[in-house]
Design a protein around this motif. Sequence first.
Motif, mmCIF file in Angstrom:
data_model
loop_
_atom_site.group_PDB
_atom_site.id
_atom_site.type_symbol
_atom_site.label_atom_id
_atom_site.label_comp_id
_atom_site.label_asym_id
_atom_site.label_seq_id
_atom_site.Cartn_x
_atom_site.Cartn_y
_atom_site.Cartn_z
ATOM 1 N N SER A 112 0.826 -1.212 0.000
ATOM 2 C CA SER A 112 0.000 0.000 0.000
ATOM 3 C C SER A 112 0.857 1.259 0.000
ATOM 4 O O SER A 112 0.341 2.363 0.089
ATOM 5 N N GLU A 113 2.166 1.090 -0.129
ATOM 6 C CA GLU A 113 3.100 2.203 -0.007
ATOM 7 C C GLU A 113 3.540 2.716 -1.376
ATOM 8 O O GLU A 113 3.945 1.944 -2.240
ATOM 9 N N ASN A 114 3.455 4.031 -1.581
ATOM 10 C CA ASN A 114 3.953 4.663 -2.796
ATOM 11 C C ASN A 114 5.332 5.239 -2.515
ATOM 12 O O ASN A 114 5.525 5.916 -1.509
ATOM 13 N N VAL A 115 6.282 4.970 -3.408
ATOM 14 C CA VAL A 115 7.644 5.451 -3.225
ATOM 15 C C VAL A 115 8.215 5.931 -4.557
ATOM 16 O O VAL A 115 7.776 5.512 -5.617
ATOM 17 N N SER A 116 9.188 6.816 -4.456
ATOM 18 C CA SER A 116 10.029 7.146 -5.604
ATOM 19 C C SER A 116 11.165 6.142 -5.574
ATOM 20 O O SER A 116 11.846 6.002 -4.553
ATOM 21 N N LEU A 117 11.362 5.428 -6.668
ATOM 22 C CA LEU A 117 12.404 4.402 -6.741
ATOM 23 C C LEU A 117 13.509 4.884 -7.666
ATOM 24 O O LEU A 117 13.263 5.188 -8.825
ATOM 25 N N PHE A 118 14.730 4.960 -7.126
ATOM 26 C CA PHE A 118 15.887 5.376 -7.902
ATOM 27 C C PHE A 118 16.768 4.155 -8.152
ATOM 28 O O PHE A 118 17.099 3.415 -7.225
ATOM 29 N N VAL A 119 17.122 3.954 -9.417
ATOM 30 C CA VAL A 119 17.957 2.828 -9.825
ATOM 31 C C VAL A 119 19.276 3.399 -10.336
ATOM 32 O O VAL A 119 19.285 4.246 -11.229
ATOM 33 N N PHE A 120 20.367 2.932 -9.754
ATOM 34 C CA PHE A 120 21.695 3.436 -10.103
ATOM 35 C C PHE A 120 22.560 2.335 -10.699
ATOM 36 O O PHE A 120 22.385 1.156 -10.389
ATOM 37 N N ASN A 121 23.513 2.751 -11.511
ATOM 38 C CA ASN A 121 24.663 1.934 -11.888
ATOM 39 C C ASN A 121 25.830 2.457 -11.068
ATOM 40 O O ASN A 121 25.855 3.632 -10.701
ATOM 41 N N HIS A 122 26.792 1.619 -10.783
ATOM 42 C CA HIS A 122 28.003 2.051 -10.102
ATOM 43 C C HIS A 122 29.169 1.687 -11.007
ATOM 44 O O HIS A 122 29.142 0.647 -11.667
ATOM 45 N N LEU A 123 30.162 2.545 -11.033
ATOM 46 C CA LEU A 123 31.273 2.294 -11.944
ATOM 47 C C LEU A 123 31.992 0.989 -11.645
ATOM 48 O O LEU A 123 32.400 0.280 -12.540
ATOM 49 N N LYS A 124 32.148 0.650 -10.361
ATOM 50 C CA LYS A 124 32.803 -0.616 -10.026
ATOM 51 C C LYS A 124 32.405 -1.047 -8.624
ATOM 52 O O LYS A 124 32.685 -0.357 -7.651
ATOM 53 N N ILE A 125 31.747 -2.187 -8.530
ATOM 54 C CA ILE A 125 31.382 -2.760 -7.231
ATOM 55 C C ILE A 125 32.544 -3.657 -6.803
ATOM 56 O O ILE A 125 32.842 -4.654 -7.456
ATOM 57 N N ASP A 126 33.206 -3.296 -5.710
ATOM 58 C CA ASP A 126 34.326 -4.093 -5.208
ATOM 59 C C ASP A 126 33.993 -4.596 -3.802
ATOM 60 O O ASP A 126 32.917 -4.339 -3.269
ATOM 61 N N ASP A 127 34.950 -5.303 -3.202
ATOM 62 C CA ASP A 127 34.713 -5.864 -1.867
ATOM 63 C C ASP A 127 34.487 -4.780 -0.823
ATOM 64 O O ASP A 127 33.715 -4.972 0.112
ATOM 65 N N GLY A 128 35.118 -3.620 -0.973
ATOM 66 C CA GLY A 128 34.911 -2.520 -0.039
ATOM 67 C C GLY A 128 33.472 -2.045 -0.042
ATOM 68 O O GLY A 128 32.885 -1.792 1.017
ATOM 69 N N ILE A 129 32.892 -1.928 -1.221
ATOM 70 C CA ILE A 129 31.490 -1.504 -1.336
ATOM 71 C C ILE A 129 30.572 -2.591 -0.786
ATOM 72 O O ILE A 129 29.633 -2.303 -0.046
ATOM 73 N N ARG A 130 30.853 -3.834 -1.127
ATOM 74 C CA ARG A 130 30.028 -4.942 -0.607
ATOM 75 C C ARG A 130 30.058 -4.971 0.926
ATOM 76 O O ARG A 130 29.026 -5.144 1.563
ATOM 77 N N ASN A 131 31.232 -4.807 1.501
ATOM 78 C CA ASN A 131 31.362 -4.831 2.966
ATOM 79 C C ASN A 131 30.633 -3.667 3.608
ATOM 80 O O ASN A 131 29.966 -3.828 4.633
ATOM 81 N N ALA A 132 30.757 -2.463 3.030
ATOM 82 C CA ALA A 132 30.059 -1.292 3.566
ATOM 83 C C ALA A 132 28.551 -1.510 3.527
ATOM 84 O O ALA A 132 27.838 -1.173 4.482
ATOM 85 N N CYS A 133 28.066 -2.089 2.455
ATOM 86 C CA CYS A 133 26.632 -2.362 2.323
ATOM 87 C C CYS A 133 26.182 -3.402 3.347
ATOM 88 O O CYS A 133 25.149 -3.224 4.004
ATOM 89 N N GLN A 134 26.952 -4.468 3.490
ATOM 90 C CA GLN A 134 26.583 -5.531 4.429
ATOM 91 C C GLN A 134 26.486 -5.025 5.858
ATOM 92 O O GLN A 134 25.634 -5.470 6.617
#
Length: 126
Positions: free
Chosen positions: A72-94
């Motif tokens: 029942s929720e309306n949202v603005s959804l933003f979809v991004f590309n990232h230049l390079k997903i590395d282990d640092g980004i994965r760890n920060a996200c986790q």
Amino acid sequence: MIKRVAATIINPEDAGTSFLVQQVEGQFKFYNFQVLDNQTPLASVLWKLRHEVGIDVDQLRLYDSVFAQSGSENVSLFVFNHLKIDDGIRNACQKQGLFFIPASKLHGLFESVKVSTMPAFEKLSK
């Protein structure tokens, strides 16, 4: 009325495309939260990704922006590309409970989100 926003990052790999999502009560959802005070939806997303997740948002490229309904929720959804997903980004996200999950495991998420590229103008005045 509380405004909400959602975001994901597409990660194309040789093994297939994955998406940045969070897991809530056993189900995958796009990273979503309340729009920050005195911020636009996009500014809120960029602030959260930079300051809470720890992603260099200068490396993001906006791929698409749509209005979506999840339950029942309306949202603005933003979809991004990232230049390079590395282990640092994965760890920060986790650390924030966010994971890159292959698209093949997200059928339930994609089916539960109704996407519209046209804004519902009649709802904007409410």
